[in-house]
Motif scaffolding. Structure first.
Motif, PDB file in Angstrom:
ATOM      1  N   GLU A  62       0.986  -1.099  -0.009  1.00 32.48           N
ATOM      2  CA  GLU A  62      -0.160   0.054  -0.143  1.00 32.48           C
ATOM      3  C   GLU A  62       0.862   1.253   0.023  1.00 32.48           C
ATOM      4  O   GLU A  62       0.465   2.315  -0.692  1.00 32.48           O
TER       5      GLU A  62
ATOM      6  N   VAL B 169       5.351   4.903  -3.738  1.00 35.39           N
ATOM      7  CA  VAL B 169       3.900   4.302  -3.453  1.00 35.39           C
ATOM      8  C   VAL B 169       3.106   4.730  -2.602  1.00 35.39           C
ATOM      9  O   VAL B 169       3.447   4.975  -1.295  1.00 35.39           O
TER      10      VAL B 169
ATOM     11  N   ASP C 264      -1.127   4.725  -1.234  1.00 31.43           N
ATOM     12  CA  ASP C 264      -2.556   4.256  -1.270  1.00 31.43           C
ATOM     13  C   ASP C 264      -2.579   3.122  -2.388  1.00 31.43           C
ATOM     14  O   ASP C 264      -3.637   3.248  -2.997  1.00 31.43           O
ATOM     15  N   GLY C 265      -1.471   2.258  -2.413  1.00 31.83           N
ATOM     16  CA  GLY C 265      -1.637   1.186  -3.618  1.00 31.83           C
ATOM     17  C   GLY C 265      -1.222   1.825  -4.824  1.00 31.83           C
ATOM     18  O   GLY C 265      -1.558   0.849  -5.807  1.00 31.83           O
ATOM     19  N   ILE C 266      -0.792   2.731  -5.009  1.00 27.86           N
ATOM     20  CA  ILE C 266      -0.627   3.466  -6.365  1.00 27.86           C
ATOM     21  C   ILE C 266       0.900   3.712  -6.568  1.00 27.86           C
ATOM     22  O   ILE C 266       1.382   4.260  -5.776  1.00 27.86           O
TER      23      ILE C 266
ATOM     24  N   SER D  22       4.024   5.142  -8.525  1.00 25.64           N
ATOM     25  CA  SER D  22       4.004   6.460  -9.467  1.00 25.64           C
ATOM     26  C   SER D  22       5.516   6.853  -9.393  1.00 25.64           C
ATOM     27  O   SER D  22       6.331   6.588  -8.763  1.00 25.64           O
TER      28      SER D  22
ATOM     29  N   TRP E  60      -2.464   0.486 -15.522  1.00 20.51           N
ATOM     30  CA  TRP E  60      -1.671   1.630 -15.726  1.00 20.51           C
ATOM     31  C   TRP E  60      -2.432   2.952 -15.992  1.00 20.51           C
ATOM     32  O   TRP E  60      -3.456   2.708 -17.067  1.00 20.51           O
TER      33      TRP E  60
ATOM     34  N   TRP F 268      -7.688   4.738 -16.328  1.00 21.92           N
ATOM     35  CA  TRP F 268      -6.815   3.616 -16.098  1.00 21.92           C
ATOM     36  C   TRP F 268      -7.259   2.526 -17.296  1.00 21.92           C
ATOM     37  O   TRP F 268      -8.304   2.555 -17.782  1.00 21.92           O
TER      38      TRP F 268
ATOM     39  N   TYR G  13       1.896   5.664 -13.882  1.00 22.85           N
ATOM     40  CA  TYR G  13       1.141   5.308 -12.691  1.00 22.85           C
ATOM     41  C   TYR G  13       0.862   4.038 -12.968  1.00 22.85           C
ATOM     42  O   TYR G  13       0.296   3.561 -13.838  1.00 22.85           O
TER      43      TYR G  13
ATOM     44  N   ARG H 234      -1.105   0.151 -10.591  1.00 20.18           N
ATOM     45  CA  ARG H 234      -1.819  -0.262  -9.386  1.00 20.18           C
ATOM     46  C   ARG H 234      -2.234  -1.739  -9.579  1.00 20.18           C
ATOM     47  O   ARG H 234      -2.068  -2.194 -10.742  1.00 20.18           O
ATOM     48  N   ASN H 235      -2.694  -2.464  -8.621  1.00 21.85           N
ATOM     49  CA  ASN H 235      -3.083  -3.574  -8.465  1.00 21.85           C
ATOM     50  C   ASN H 235      -2.356  -4.630  -9.317  1.00 21.85           C
ATOM     51  O   ASN H 235      -2.692  -5.537 -10.271  1.00 21.85           O
TER      52      ASN H 235
END
Length: 246
Positions: free
Chosen positions: A29, A49, A51-53, A55, A101, A164, A237, A239-240
């Motif tokens: 996270e 990183v 909040d889970g992103i 960048s 992304w 995204w 960016y 995530r996941n």
């Protein structure tokens, strides 16, 4: 009853044998745990990183310096910035990776695999093939979803800048098969070795790359290596990020 017990035992054994074949989260996270800068010299920065992103902020990039602290320049006089590509701590061979992304206007980046580190390798791209991540308005002719310089996507699945996108990328050396599923649609397939692969490479700047100015270029030679997200000097960016080994 005996048949039921046999089936139950087989199910337990099968489940146990495949316990490792589960999706694993590769991103925490709020930290870069599990990742590091390629050939980190202590002067690289830009990735974070929150909040889970994951960048990259290019304004935080440092300039390359010599042993005396003098800023280095290119032959044309421009200042050299550090290569801030981010690589996984672990090595992977055959896998399926999923991530989302998004890009800013004219962002260029990429995902690589089979990357090797060490003083002999100057950049990740001298070993690792790349799936292109970019704003399709970027002026180099490549398109998002392509296997860089070798296979173009059969359809443009890109969402507008700032939205995204998702990739599910398969790299399976057991089957000599790779592909990219871009926002739910397969856009690229390719082999990972053999005559067809060699023919594709022969048409790129990586042909005879050991004769190029890059240090010890061994493009696409390694089945096992690091995963890599590329710094190309623009915001990007992710995530996941999750992976399953094959």
């Amino acid at each position: 009853m005996k048949n039921f017990i046999k089936i139950l035992l087989l199910a337990i054994v099968f489940s146990s044998c495949n316990s490792d074949n589960e999706w694993k989260n590769l991103l925490t996270e709020d930290s870069l745990d599990g990742w590091h800068y390629f050939n980190d010299n202590g002067n690289k920065t830009g990735w974070s990183v929150s909040d889970g992103i994951l960048s990259f902020d290019p304004t935080l990039s440092n300039y390359q310096t010599d042993e005396d602290g003098n800023i280095l320049t290119w032959d044309n006089g421009g200042l050299k910035k550090e290569n801030n590509d981010l690589v996984s701590d672990l090595d992977y061979t055959s896998f399926k990776i999923y991530f989302e992304w998004k890009v800013d206007s004219l962002t260029n980046s990429g995902f690589m695999w089979g990357v090797k580190e060490g003083e002999k390798y100057e950049y990740p791209f001298v070993t690792g093939p790349e799936i292109q991540i970019l704003d399709n308005n970027y002026p180099d002719g490549e398109k998002a979803g392509s296997l860089y310089a070798m296979v173009s996507p059969n359809v443009d699945m890109s969402k507008p800048v700032g939205e995204w996108n998702s990739y599910e990328i398969t790299i399976d050396h057991n089957k000599n098969f790779g592909n990219v599923i871009f926002n739910g649609t397969e856009v690229v397939t390719f082999p990972l070795s053999g005559d067809e692969w060699d023919s594709m490479v022969a048409k790129t700047k990586f042909a005879n790359c050991d004769q190029k100015p890059w240090d010890n270029c061994e493009f696409g030679k390694f089945k096992t290596g690091k995963l890599c997200f590329q710094d190309h000097g623009a915001p990007i960016y992710f995530r996941n990020i999750k992976l399953i080994e094959l």
